[in-house]
Every structure is written in structure tokens, then in C-alpha cells.
Write an enzyme that holds these catalytic residues in place. Structure first.
Site, mmCIF file in Angstrom:
data_model
loop_
_atom_site.group_PDB
_atom_site.id
_atom_site.type_symbol
_atom_site.label_atom_id
_atom_site.label_comp_id
_atom_site.label_asym_id
_atom_site.label_seq_id
_atom_site.Cartn_x
_atom_site.Cartn_y
_atom_site.Cartn_z
ATOM 1 N NE ARG A 160 -2.722 -4.641 -2.962
ATOM 2 C CZ ARG A 160 -2.173 -3.969 -1.780
ATOM 3 N NH1 ARG A 160 -2.490 -2.683 -1.670
ATOM 4 N NH2 ARG A 160 -1.505 -4.477 -0.731
ATOM 5 C CB CYS A 205 -0.867 -0.037 1.329
ATOM 6 S SG CYS A 205 -1.942 -1.347 1.363
HETATM 7 C C1 BEZ Z 1 0.805 -4.546 1.740
HETATM 8 O O1 BEZ Z 1 1.891 -4.782 1.856
HETATM 9 O O2 BEZ Z 1 -0.053 -3.565 1.536
HETATM 10 C C2 BEZ Z 1 -0.347 -5.805 2.101
HETATM 11 C C3 BEZ Z 1 -0.068 -6.984 2.133
HETATM 12 C C4 BEZ Z 1 -0.695 -7.981 2.424
HETATM 13 C C5 BEZ Z 1 -1.998 -7.805 2.973
HETATM 14 C C6 BEZ Z 1 -2.217 -6.430 3.353
HETATM 15 C C7 BEZ Z 1 -1.552 -5.313 2.823
#
Ligand code: BEZ
Length: 234
Positions: A134, A51
């Protein structure tokens, strides 16, 4: 208690309305954005690496989207203070792939109640029942959902593709054409078949210009990058 079932918004639907607190103050969606394109997107959680890489990229590209008459609005199932602390950390501490001091100026919605995420089908329990996937919603100036993309938690989005989708939607609307696989501005565009709305009239009035037909149902014509750019953001 049984899980509540929410309808997933579909292409062509009116964007579900909501009021929310954001890092830029309260918003009344989509009314506050009438006359503009909007990309409403969700991310799973603040202070997570994928993110963060996405927010830095969107923050860097914000002006490019504004130049296309498009506003960005982010969302996650986190509260306002988490959002503010995360965005401050991004700006003050994170240097990634040549991006640094990235100030995210677009609103990030506090959706701790999941009200908005549920309305937009952003919570997909098979992937995660406690965070949004997402999702990317492209909403046109009349408040209609025109494209929806979903990515899983573990895969960051391709922001050049997000920009290409926006440019493609604006091009299809402005020139009454369709766009072939992997289209980029300057590539040939598809002339709708004669029976479709608007196309028959254009053909009868000789407005189609020079076409190349691969078969009776598949005709293309040139549309220069300059012509496309002259209409973008309009
Ligand atoms: C992230 O790195 O944004 C992420 C990865 C797995 C689950 C939720 C967020």
C-alpha cells in the site's frame, strides 16, 4: 535468472514517467497531470477486504481531494476487467460504515505486467513478490515526488492523514513555513531559522509577524485556518 533490481524513487525525484491503460482510458503520467497535485497509490489486489474499505473511503473523499487541486490515481497488479468488475461490485453491492453506492470515478491502472509498480518501488518482495504494497506517492504540480508513505498488506491507510499530508505540503509551499508534530490547519506553524532560504529576507522585511520562540532554533507564529484555506488548491 537473477531478480532485476529497481531503484526506489526518492523524495525530490521527478516522478517516473509511464503510459498505462486505466478504468478511465489511457493516461500519460505525469504529463497529463501537469499543474495539478496527484496522489498515485497502489493496493495489493482487487476483490480483497482491506482494499475494498480503502477504495470506498477514497471514492467518498474524491471531491475533497479535487477541491485541493489533487487528482487520485490508483494501481494494482490486476487487469482491467478485474478492476471494472470489482469497482462495479463495490458500487452495486457493498454497504460499509454508512458508505454505499460509491462510484469510483478516478482512474485505476491495469498493471498486470508490474511495469509501473516496479518503477515506483511498489513491489517489496519481503512483504509480497506478487502484489504491490500500500504505497502513496504525493506528486506536486511540477511532477516532483514530495512525500511517500508505505503501509503493509494487513493495515488499511488513514485517509484523514493522507489529506493532512497534502494540506501540509501546500501550506509549507505557500507560506514558507514548516509544520510541527500533529499539525492541523489553524495550529501555530514553525518559522524557518534565519539562515534558511527566504526566511532571512522575510525577517529583514519585517514580514514574519509575531513569533513565539522556545529557543533560538525553535520559533513559531500564528497562521489562521482561514489564511491556510485561502491558499489551498492554488
Ligand atoms: C486486503 O484485504 O486488502 C488484503 C489483505 C491481505 C493481503 C492482500 C490484500
Amino acid at each position: 535468472m537473477e531478480d532485476q533490481v529497481y531503484a526506489m524513487p526518492r523524495l525530490g525525484d521527478k516522478a517516473p514517467a509511464f503510459e498505462a491503460s486505466t478504468t478511465q482510458g489511457k493516461i500519460n503520467f505525469p504529463a497529463d497531470y501537469a499543474g495539478k497535485w496527484v496522489i498515485l497509490f497502489s493496493h495489493p489486489a482487487d476483490f480483497t477486504p482491506v482494499c475494498t474499505s480503502e477504495f470506498m473511503t477514497f471514492g467518498k473523499m474524491q471531491k475533497e481531494f479535487e477541491d485541493l487541486n489533487c487528482q487520485l490515481v490508483g494501481l494494482s497488479i490486476d487487469g482491467l476487467y478485474s478492476h471494472i468488475a470489482w469497482l462495479r461490485t463495490i458500487q452495486e453491492k457493498i454497504e460499509y460504515k454508512g458508505m454505499k453506492n460509491i462510484e469510483v470515478k478516478f482512474p485505476l491502472i491495469d498493471d498486470i505486467t508490474m511495469n509501473v509498480a516496479n518503477k515506483y518501488g511498489m513491489v517489496q518482495p519481503g512483504e509480497s513478490s506478487t502484489s504491490a504494497v500500500r504505497a502513496v506517492f504525493f506528486i506536486d504540480p511540477a511532477g516532483i515526488i514530495r512525500t511517500i508513505l508505505y503501509y503493509p498488506l494487513a493495515l488499511g491507510r488513514n485517509f484523514e492523514e493522507i489529506k493532512r499530508v497534502l494540506i501540509g505540503l501546500q501550506t509549507a509551499d505557500n507560506f514558507n513555513v514548516a509544520l510541527p508534530a500533529d499539525w492541523q490547519p489553524g495550529d501555530d506553524v514553525i518559522v524557518p531559522t534565519a539562515g534558511s532560504c527566504g526566511a532571512a529576507k522575510d525577517r529583514m522585511e519585517g514580514k514574519e509577524g509575531e513569533m513565539h520562540c522556545y529557543d533560538w532554533f525553535f520559533c513559531t507564529k500564528k497562521l489562521s485556518k482561514a489564511e491556510v484555506e485561502s491558499k489551498l488548491g492554488k
